[in-house]
Design a protein around this motif. Structure first.
Motif: not given
Length: 234
Positions: A190-194, A197-207, A228-230
């Motif tokens: 859910g966060h990755l789709r926000s 999330g797209r600006a953070g974990c999705l683009s740079a990897g799981c924090l 992997h995040m995608a």
């Protein structure tokens, strides 16, 4: 059947040499104490052993990237799984083994095999943590044999999370997906789709994964992290 002329040690060396150009390593051996605990080989007999194969750090990323760049469809919907089969299946055939893959039914207990073979335990993220490589490793397949094979990996002497009091992986998660020391994949996705999330974990990897200090020199590249995040966000 495995060729009679090939000793168990020779088989191990053949597998190791064949996998090396693809950035894959032998990650441990499980010898089964009984037929009930073993997966079935292609001929229906229970395996006597399985040898795990996988990556250490970003070892597979350059060979996989070169393969994917050469594919008309970039490897399809699950390119890493497809590549793994393309690489490991011929190796298995060359030594008379049966392949098992995490992505294929009947689902095999890869995590249990890895814990048994290398003495690892799960981190709060659910990923098995290695005392040297941390969270930056993976298992891409296993080769099943009709004979016991020698040990092929290294066994962990300790579990890094047991001596970690700060638990930075838990506090770093922006989705609170580790609040109860159990990874809640729904909260993560859910966060990755926000937007955040797209600006953070999705683009740079799981924090949370990045916050773990163990094995930081084995950290994946930015391209591998995004890949992997995608996949996780789907």
């Amino acid at each position: 059947m495995t060729a009679p002329a090939a000793t168990a040690d020779k088989i191990v060396e053949m597998i190791r040499a064949a996998l090396a150009p693809h950035g894959l390593f032998l990650r441990g051996t499980v010898n089964f104490p009984s037929a009930e605990a073993a997966p079935l080989l292609a001929d229906g007999r229970p395996a006597a052993s399985v040898v795990l194969t996988g990556n250490i750090g970003g070892s597979l990323w350059p060979p996989f990237g070169a393969w994917r760049d050469g594919m008309p469809d970039r490897g399809g919907a699950d390119p890493l799984d497809t590549w793994s089969k393309t690489v490991i299946q011929p190796v298995a055939e060359s030594v008379g083994a049966t392949c098992f893959f995490p992505s294929d039914p009947p689902w095999q207990p890869f995590q249990q095999w890895a814990m048994q073979a290398e003495g690892l335990k799960p981190s709060p993220l659910g990923i098995l943590i290695h005392p040297r490589f941390g969270l930056w490793h993976g298992y891409r397949g296993a080769l099943g044999f009709d004979r016991p094979l020698p040990e092929t990996g290294e066994r962990a002497a300790e579990h890094p999370c047991d001596r970690c009091t700060a638990k930075p992986c838990m506090s770093a998660c922006p989705a609170n997906a580790l609040a109860e020391e159990r990874f809640e994949v729904g909260l993560c996705r859910g966060h990755l789709r926000s937007e955040a999330g797209r600006a953070g974990c999705l683009s740079a990897g799981c924090l949370s994964r990045a916050a773990c200090p163990v094995g930081s020199d084995s950290r994946y590249s930015e391209g591998q992290l995004r890949f992997h995040m995608a996949a996780l966000s789907l």
